[in-house]
Design a protein around this motif. Structure first.
Motif, PDB file in Angstrom:
ATOM      1  N   ASP A 126     -24.267  67.173   3.476  1.00 48.78           N
ATOM      2  CA  ASP A 126     -23.717  68.456   3.030  1.00 48.78           C
ATOM      3  C   ASP A 126     -22.291  68.347   2.494  1.00 48.78           C
ATOM      4  OD1 ASP A 126     -26.040  69.717   3.786  1.00 48.78           O
ATOM      5  OD2 ASP A 126     -25.290  70.371   5.738  1.00 48.78           O
ATOM      6  N   LEU A 127     -21.745  67.135   2.407  1.00 45.84           N
ATOM      7  CA  LEU A 127     -20.343  66.972   2.012  1.00 45.84           C
ATOM      8  C   LEU A 127     -20.030  67.641   0.678  1.00 45.84           C
ATOM      9  CD1 LEU A 127     -19.623  63.288   3.123  1.00 45.84           C
ATOM     10  CD2 LEU A 127     -18.501  65.359   3.963  1.00 45.84           C
ATOM     11  N   ALA A 128     -20.856  67.415  -0.308  1.00 48.43           N
ATOM     12  CA  ALA A 128     -20.585  67.973  -1.635  1.00 48.43           C
ATOM     13  C   ALA A 128     -20.626  69.499  -1.603  1.00 48.43           C
ATOM     14  CB  ALA A 128     -21.597  67.431  -2.651  1.00 48.43           C
ATOM     15  N   LEU A 129     -21.610  70.061  -0.905  1.00 51.03           N
ATOM     16  CA  LEU A 129     -21.720  71.519  -0.826  1.00 51.03           C
ATOM     17  C   LEU A 129     -20.515  72.115  -0.100  1.00 51.03           C
ATOM     18  CD1 LEU A 129     -25.509  71.882   0.131  1.00 51.03           C
ATOM     19  CD2 LEU A 129     -24.459  72.274  -2.104  1.00 51.03           C
ATOM     20  N   VAL A 130     -20.066  71.451   0.969  1.00 46.51           N
ATOM     21  CA  VAL A 130     -18.934  71.958   1.745  1.00 46.51           C
ATOM     22  C   VAL A 130     -17.650  71.898   0.918  1.00 46.51           C
ATOM     23  CG1 VAL A 130     -17.472  71.489   3.753  1.00 46.51           C
ATOM     24  CG2 VAL A 130     -19.955  71.467   3.990  1.00 46.51           C
ATOM     25  N   LYS A 131     -17.437  70.790   0.201  1.00 47.68           N
ATOM     26  CA  LYS A 131     -16.245  70.672  -0.645  1.00 47.68           C
ATOM     27  C   LYS A 131     -16.216  71.776  -1.696  1.00 47.68           C
ATOM     28  CE  LYS A 131     -15.632  65.650  -0.236  1.00 47.68           C
ATOM     29  NZ  LYS A 131     -15.670  64.359  -0.974  1.00 47.68           N
ATOM     30  N   SER A 132     -17.361  72.027  -2.301  1.00 50.30           N
ATOM     31  CA  SER A 132     -17.444  73.096  -3.296  1.00 50.30           C
ATOM     32  C   SER A 132     -17.119  74.444  -2.679  1.00 50.30           C
ATOM     33  CB  SER A 132     -18.854  73.108  -3.916  1.00 50.30           C
ATOM     34  OG  SER A 132     -19.001  74.209  -4.792  1.00 50.30           O
ATOM     35  N   SER A 133     -17.624  74.681  -1.484  1.00 45.96           N
ATOM     36  CA  SER A 133     -17.383  75.950  -0.809  1.00 45.96           C
ATOM     37  C   SER A 133     -15.912  76.099  -0.440  1.00 45.96           C
ATOM     38  CB  SER A 133     -18.248  76.037   0.446  1.00 45.96           C
ATOM     39  OG  SER A 133     -18.043  77.259   1.112  1.00 45.96           O
ATOM     40  N   VAL A 134     -15.282  75.004   0.001  1.00 45.57           N
ATOM     41  CA  VAL A 134     -13.862  75.047   0.358  1.00 45.57           C
ATOM     42  C   VAL A 134     -13.026  75.455  -0.849  1.00 45.57           C
ATOM     43  CG1 VAL A 134     -11.880  73.606   0.968  1.00 45.57           C
ATOM     44  CG2 VAL A 134     -14.010  73.439   2.287  1.00 45.57           C
ATOM     45  N   GLN A 135     -13.309  74.870  -1.994  1.00 46.44           N
ATOM     46  CA  GLN A 135     -12.544  75.190  -3.202  1.00 46.44           C
ATOM     47  C   GLN A 135     -12.672  76.657  -3.578  1.00 46.44           C
ATOM     48  OE1 GLN A 135     -10.377  73.055  -4.606  1.00 46.44           O
ATOM     49  NE2 GLN A 135     -10.981  71.743  -2.883  1.00 46.44           N
ATOM     50  N   LYS A 136     -13.821  77.258  -3.317  1.00 47.60           N
ATOM     51  CA  LYS A 136     -14.010  78.684  -3.621  1.00 47.60           C
ATOM     52  C   LYS A 136     -13.345  79.576  -2.582  1.00 47.60           C
ATOM     53  CE  LYS A 136     -18.504  78.231  -3.937  1.00 47.60           C
ATOM     54  NZ  LYS A 136     -19.945  78.565  -4.092  1.00 47.60           N
ATOM     55  N   ASN A 137     -13.316  79.135  -1.333  1.00 49.07           N
ATOM     56  CA  ASN A 137     -12.858  80.003  -0.248  1.00 49.07           C
ATOM     57  C   ASN A 137     -11.354  80.001  -0.031  1.00 49.07           C
ATOM     58  OD1 ASN A 137     -15.158  81.349   0.868  1.00 49.07           O
ATOM     59  ND2 ASN A 137     -15.891  79.382   1.623  1.00 49.07           N
ATOM     60  N   ILE A 138     -10.670  78.925  -0.415  1.00 48.14           N
ATOM     61  CA  ILE A 138      -9.220  78.889  -0.206  1.00 48.14           C
ATOM     62  C   ILE A 138      -8.529  80.031  -0.943  1.00 48.14           C
ATOM     63  CG2 ILE A 138      -7.127  77.574  -0.729  1.00 48.14           C
ATOM     64  CD1 ILE A 138      -8.585  75.049   0.048  1.00 48.14           C
ATOM     65  N   PRO A 139      -8.812  80.259  -2.221  1.00 46.41           N
ATOM     66  CA  PRO A 139      -8.158  81.397  -2.899  1.00 46.41           C
ATOM     67  C   PRO A 139      -8.504  82.749  -2.259  1.00 46.41           C
ATOM     68  CG  PRO A 139      -9.120  79.892  -4.499  1.00 46.41           C
ATOM     69  CD  PRO A 139      -9.620  79.463  -3.162  1.00 46.41           C
ATOM     70  N   ALA A 140      -9.756  82.909  -1.836  1.00 42.36           N
ATOM     71  CA  ALA A 140     -10.161  84.169  -1.212  1.00 42.36           C
ATOM     72  C   ALA A 140      -9.420  84.375   0.108  1.00 42.36           C
ATOM     73  CB  ALA A 140     -11.672  84.173  -0.968  1.00 42.36           C
ATOM     74  N   TYR A 141      -9.250  83.294   0.872  1.00 39.04           N
ATOM     75  CA  TYR A 141      -8.530  83.386   2.149  1.00 39.04           C
ATOM     76  C   TYR A 141      -7.063  83.733   1.916  1.00 39.04           C
ATOM     77  CZ  TYR A 141      -6.418  81.881   6.556  1.00 39.04           C
ATOM     78  OH  TYR A 141      -5.691  81.827   7.729  1.00 39.04           O
TER      79      TYR A 141
END
Length: 212
Positions: A126-141
């Motif tokens: 799941d590493l690739a999926l998690v990295k992608s999700s992190v990049q999307k969630n940091i700005p939202a956070y």
């Protein structure tokens, strides 16, 4: 004169015998009545003891039956939750659906920790999926909290491949952990919805006064 004395003696003896017989019968009757009452009391006591034992045995049997019913219900719920865990694999197979689920789990974990630096651990696949999700969630956070955030993804230590998916999140020193694996979320939902699940399966409990 001798005949008169003898007759008086015989009459006196008969009188004594009659009185003795009467007293004997009275005493015998009293003893019989006393023993009869004792016997009645004994059997009444025995009857009460037997009745009490029957009530205790009946109560025990009812409790055992109640426990068996409760265990059967708990086993059924455990089987349902186990079946639900097996079905989690279907969610993961749908990559788009699983990516959206990871996005929500990671953002929720960030809000729960509210730490400036966090580390995320996931399954190796799941590493690739998690990295992608992190990049999307940091700005939202950052937009929601007005706080800076650094997120690292652990490439050395991975979650067990035996779990269905999801993530674990830690603060920088590892003392605070948020478990957002699919199994842990299912367990949490199962606990929260247990009253509704029981009502749906077995009907409302008429003896229950509180629902929380």
């Amino acid at each position: 004169m001798m005949a008169f004395i003898e007759q008086e003696a015989n009459e006196k003896a008969e009188e004594i015998d009659a009185k003795a017989e009467e007293e004997f019968n009275i005493e015998k009757g009293r003893l019989v009545q006393t023993q009869r009452l004792k016997i009645m009391e004994y059997y009444e006591k025995k009857e009460k003891q037997i009745e009490q034992q029957k009530k205790i045995q009946m109560s025990n049997l009812m409790n055992q039956a109640r426990l068996k019913v409760l265990k059967a219900r708990d086993d059924l719920i455990s089987d349902l939750l186990a079946d639900a865990k097996q079905r989690l694999a279907r969610v993961v197979k749908d990559s788009a659906r699983y990516q959206a689920l990871l996005d929500g789990l990671i953002l929720q974990g960030l809000y729960q920790l509210l730490e400036p630096k966090v580390l995320i651990r996931c399954r190796k696949q799941d590493l690739a999926l998690v990295k992608s999700s992190v990049q999307k969630n940091i700005p939202a956070y950052k937009a929601a909290t007005k706080k800076d955030l650094e997120v690292g993804v652990d490439h050395e230590n991975h979650l067990s491949p035996d779990i269905a998916g999801g993530i674990e999140m830690y603060n920088i020193d590892g003392r605070i952990k948020v478990s957002n694996t699919l199994e842990s979320r299912l367990d949490l939902i199962g606990q929260q919805m247990m009253p509704e699940i029981r009502v749906a399966l077995f009907g409302a409990n008429t003896n229950r006064k509180f629902m929380d």
